[in-house]
Motif scaffolding. Structure first.
Motif, short mmCIF file in Angstrom:
data_model
loop_
_atom_site.label_atom_id
_atom_site.label_comp_id
_atom_site.label_asym_id
_atom_site.label_seq_id
_atom_site.Cartn_x
_atom_site.Cartn_y
_atom_site.Cartn_z
N UNK A 44 0.80 -1.23 0.00
CA UNK A 44 0.00 0.00 0.00
C UNK A 44 0.84 1.29 0.00
N UNK A 45 2.03 1.24 0.58
CA UNK A 45 2.91 2.41 0.49
C UNK A 45 3.29 2.65 -0.97
N UNK A 46 3.71 1.60 -1.67
CA UNK A 46 4.07 1.72 -3.09
C UNK A 46 2.87 2.15 -3.92
N UNK A 47 1.69 1.58 -3.64
CA UNK A 47 0.49 1.94 -4.38
C UNK A 47 0.19 3.42 -4.25
N UNK A 48 0.30 3.95 -3.02
CA UNK A 48 0.05 5.38 -2.79
C UNK A 48 1.04 6.23 -3.57
N UNK A 49 2.31 5.86 -3.50
CA UNK A 49 3.34 6.62 -4.21
C UNK A 49 3.16 6.52 -5.72
N UNK A 54 2.30 11.61 -2.34
CA UNK A 54 3.65 11.62 -1.78
C UNK A 54 3.69 12.03 -0.31
N UNK A 55 2.56 12.43 0.27
CA UNK A 55 2.52 12.75 1.70
C UNK A 55 1.89 11.57 2.40
N UNK A 56 2.73 10.77 3.05
CA UNK A 56 2.29 9.54 3.69
C UNK A 56 2.32 9.71 5.21
N UNK A 57 1.23 9.36 5.83
CA UNK A 57 1.13 9.41 7.29
C UNK A 57 0.92 7.97 7.76
N UNK A 58 1.86 7.48 8.57
CA UNK A 58 1.77 6.11 9.07
C UNK A 58 1.40 6.18 10.55
N UNK A 59 0.16 5.79 10.84
CA UNK A 59 -0.34 5.79 12.20
C UNK A 59 0.14 4.50 12.88
N UNK A 60 1.13 4.63 13.73
CA UNK A 60 1.78 3.48 14.37
C UNK A 60 1.12 3.09 15.69
N UNK A 61 -0.01 3.67 16.03
CA UNK A 61 -0.62 3.42 17.34
C UNK A 61 -1.02 1.96 17.53
N UNK A 62 -1.25 1.22 16.45
CA UNK A 62 -1.61 -0.19 16.56
C UNK A 62 -0.46 -1.13 16.29
N UNK A 63 0.73 -0.57 16.10
CA UNK A 63 1.89 -1.39 15.76
C UNK A 63 2.56 -1.87 17.05
N UNK A 64 2.58 -3.19 17.23
CA UNK A 64 3.15 -3.78 18.45
C UNK A 64 4.64 -4.01 18.35
N UNK A 65 5.15 -4.21 17.13
CA UNK A 65 6.54 -4.60 16.94
C UNK A 65 6.98 -4.18 15.55
N UNK A 74 9.81 1.32 5.61
CA UNK A 74 9.50 2.73 5.86
C UNK A 74 10.58 3.66 5.32
N UNK A 75 11.84 3.26 5.45
CA UNK A 75 12.93 4.08 4.91
C UNK A 75 12.85 4.16 3.38
N UNK A 76 12.53 3.05 2.74
CA UNK A 76 12.38 3.06 1.28
C UNK A 76 11.25 3.96 0.84
N UNK A 77 10.13 3.91 1.56
CA UNK A 77 9.00 4.78 1.24
C UNK A 77 9.37 6.24 1.45
N UNK A 78 10.15 6.51 2.48
CA UNK A 78 10.58 7.89 2.75
C UNK A 78 11.40 8.42 1.59
N UNK A 79 12.33 7.63 1.08
CA UNK A 79 13.16 8.07 -0.05
C UNK A 79 12.31 8.37 -1.27
#
Length: 122
Positions: A44-49, A54-65, A74-79
């Protein structure tokens, strides 16, 4: 032990919700982001790009690990986002996830927000 899942991700270990809010694509991964599940966020990051968002907001509130593979997604998407004039904004990182970013120094290359409201332009 369930041998069917050795070396592969059990179903529903990571879910990613995607929605568009104004000029931002908001992705909300929930669960564990690691070697076995990273593709579920990468796509989905690639699909959005690819769609020009190009403005991606990743809501990490549900990310356990998050392991190094997840970090690399995430670094690749940032580049890619920065090359397109945007960026990746990380929101509401839990302590275990924030620690990975802190230890690796990756926290300094992302814009980090405490809440989704502060990550979205008003």
């Amino acid at each position: 032990m369930d041998r069917q899942h050795i070396g592969s991700a059990p179903p529903a270990r990571l879910r990613v919700e995607v929605r568009t809010v104004g000029a931002s694509e908001v992705l909300a991964p929930a669960g564990e982001l690691d070697h076995h599940t990273a593709e579920l966020l990468r796509v989905p990051l690639d699909d959005a790009l690819d769609a020009g968002r190009a403005r991606l907001v990743v809501d990490c509130s549900g990310l356990d690990f998050c392991d190094s593979t997840g970090l690399n997604v995430l670094l690749g998407a940032r580049l890619r986002a920065e090359a397109a004039g945007g960026g990746v904004h990380l929101v509401a990182m839990r302590p275990a996830v924030a620690r990975v970013f802190h230890i690796t120094g990756a926290e300094v290359v992302f814009t980090v927000h405490e809440t989704l409201a502060t990550a979205l332009p008003g």
